[in-house]
Scaffold this motif. Structure first.
Motif, PDB file in Angstrom:
ATOM      1  N   HIS A 272      -6.440   5.971   2.032  1.00 19.37           N
ATOM      2  CA  HIS A 272      -6.484   4.272   1.370  1.00 19.37           C
ATOM      3  C   HIS A 272      -7.704   4.693   0.958  1.00 19.37           C
ATOM      4  O   HIS A 272      -9.839   4.859   1.869  1.00 19.37           O
ATOM      5  CB  HIS A 272      -6.468   3.376   1.975  1.00 19.37           C
ATOM      6  CG  HIS A 272      -6.852   2.199   1.767  1.00 19.37           C
ATOM      7  ND1 HIS A 272      -5.999   1.051   1.255  1.00 19.37           N
ATOM      8  CD2 HIS A 272      -8.184   1.672   1.820  1.00 19.37           C
ATOM      9  CE1 HIS A 272      -6.145   0.126   0.383  1.00 19.37           C
ATOM     10  NE2 HIS A 272      -7.741   0.225   1.194  1.00 19.37           N
TER      11      HIS A 272
ATOM     12  N   CYS B 237     -11.516   3.071  -0.855  1.00 18.17           N
ATOM     13  CA  CYS B 237     -12.105   1.567  -0.475  1.00 18.17           C
ATOM     14  C   CYS B 237     -13.170   1.965  -1.118  1.00 18.17           C
ATOM     15  O   CYS B 237     -13.528   0.064  -1.694  1.00 18.17           O
ATOM     16  CB  CYS B 237     -13.057   2.295   0.526  1.00 18.17           C
ATOM     17  SG  CYS B 237     -11.711   2.239   2.106  1.00 18.17           S
TER      18      CYS B 237
ATOM     19  N   ASP C 220      -0.227   4.825  -1.055  1.00 18.34           N
ATOM     20  CA  ASP C 220      -1.238   5.809  -0.463  1.00 18.34           C
ATOM     21  C   ASP C 220      -0.531   6.490   0.940  1.00 18.34           C
ATOM     22  O   ASP C 220      -1.285   6.975   1.502  1.00 18.34           O
ATOM     23  CB  ASP C 220      -1.904   4.373   0.779  1.00 18.34           C
ATOM     24  CG  ASP C 220      -3.165   3.586   0.360  1.00 18.34           C
ATOM     25  OD1 ASP C 220      -2.884   3.406  -1.167  1.00 18.34           O
ATOM     26  OD2 ASP C 220      -3.330   2.635   0.789  1.00 18.34           O
TER      27      ASP C 220
ATOM     28  N   ASP D  53       0.645  -0.920   0.158  1.00 17.57           N
ATOM     29  CA  ASP D  53       0.017   0.279   0.044  1.00 17.57           C
ATOM     30  C   ASP D  53       1.102   1.599  -0.079  1.00 17.57           C
ATOM     31  O   ASP D  53       0.395   2.264   0.284  1.00 17.57           O
ATOM     32  CB  ASP D  53      -0.979  -0.138   1.766  1.00 17.57           C
ATOM     33  CG  ASP D  53      -1.744  -1.120   1.234  1.00 17.57           C
ATOM     34  OD1 ASP D  53      -2.243  -1.584   0.030  1.00 17.57           O
ATOM     35  OD2 ASP D  53      -2.667  -1.879   2.629  1.00 17.57           O
TER      36      ASP D  53
END
Length: 164
Positions: free
Chosen positions: A71, A73, A54, A51
Motif C-alpha cells: 500500500h 502511503c 494493492d 484496495d
C-alpha cells in the motif's frame, strides 16, 4: 507486476500474481482466520475491493494459499500489510515470496522505504527489515491507525526496509 514462481519447494502450478475480483472472498476468509486469533487486523470485504490493486496472491492450482499487499502511503513510503499464508502451506517459503514480490514492485515504482506493523517481527527482520519508531510514520498513524480499535495502544512492532 511480475508473475513469479514461489519458493523452490512449490510446484510449477503455483505462482504469485495480482489479485483479481474473484479472489476477494478467499482473501477475506484467509485474513479473517488470522484476525480471529489476534494475529493481524481484519479487513472488510468493502476495503478489499477498494484496495484490490494493492494485493498479490499466491495461487496454488487455482486456490489462494497466500496474500500480501503493498500500500503506497506517501511519496517515498509504502506499507507491507495483510500478509497471510494458509496454515496448511506454512514453512514453504510462500510468505517470503509474497513479501519479495511486493518489495520488487516497490523498487520498480521507485519507492525507497517500505514499512510494516506486525506481530511477526522475526520473520521480517530475516528479510532485511529493521526496527523503526512508530512516531516516524506520521502518515500511517493519522490515516489508518487512528481508525484501529487498538489505537493508541498498538502492540504491533514497526519495521522498515530501505532500497539501498
Amino acid at each position: 507486476m511480475p508473475i513469479m514462481n514461489g519458493a523452490a519447494s512449490c510446484s510449477a502450478a503455483s505462482l504469485i500474481r495480482p489479485a483479481r475480483m474473484g479472489d476477494v472472498k478467499p482473501i477475506h476468509s484467509l485474513l479473517q482466520q488470522f484476525a480471529s486469533k489476534g494475529l493481524l487486523l481484519g479487513r472488510s470485504i468493502s476495503s478489499l475491493y477498494d484496495d484490490l490493486r494493492d494485493f498479490v496472491v499466491y495461487d496454488q492450482g487455482g486456490a489462494v494459499q497466500g496474500v500480501c499487499a503493498l500500500h503506497i502511503c506517501w511519496e517515498n513510503l509504502a506499507e507491507i500489510r495483510s500478509l497471510a499464508v494458509a496454515e496448511s502451506s506454512h514453512k514453504q517459503g510462500i510468505g517470503r515470496a509474497l513479501v519479495s514480490s511486493c518489495l520488487h514492485e516497490a523498487k520498480s515504482l521507485e519507492i525507497g522505504r517500505v514499512f510494516t506493523l506486525t506481530y511477526q517481527g522475526g520473520f521480517f527482520r530475516k528479510l532485511g527489515f529493521a526496527p523503526i519508531e512508530k512516531s516516524e510514520l506520521p502518515h500511517k498513524i493519522w490515516s489508518d491507525c487512528i481508525q484501529c480499535p487498538k489505537f493508541p495502544d498498538c502492540d504491533e512492532e514497526a519495521l522498515i526496509w530501505t532500497n539501498d
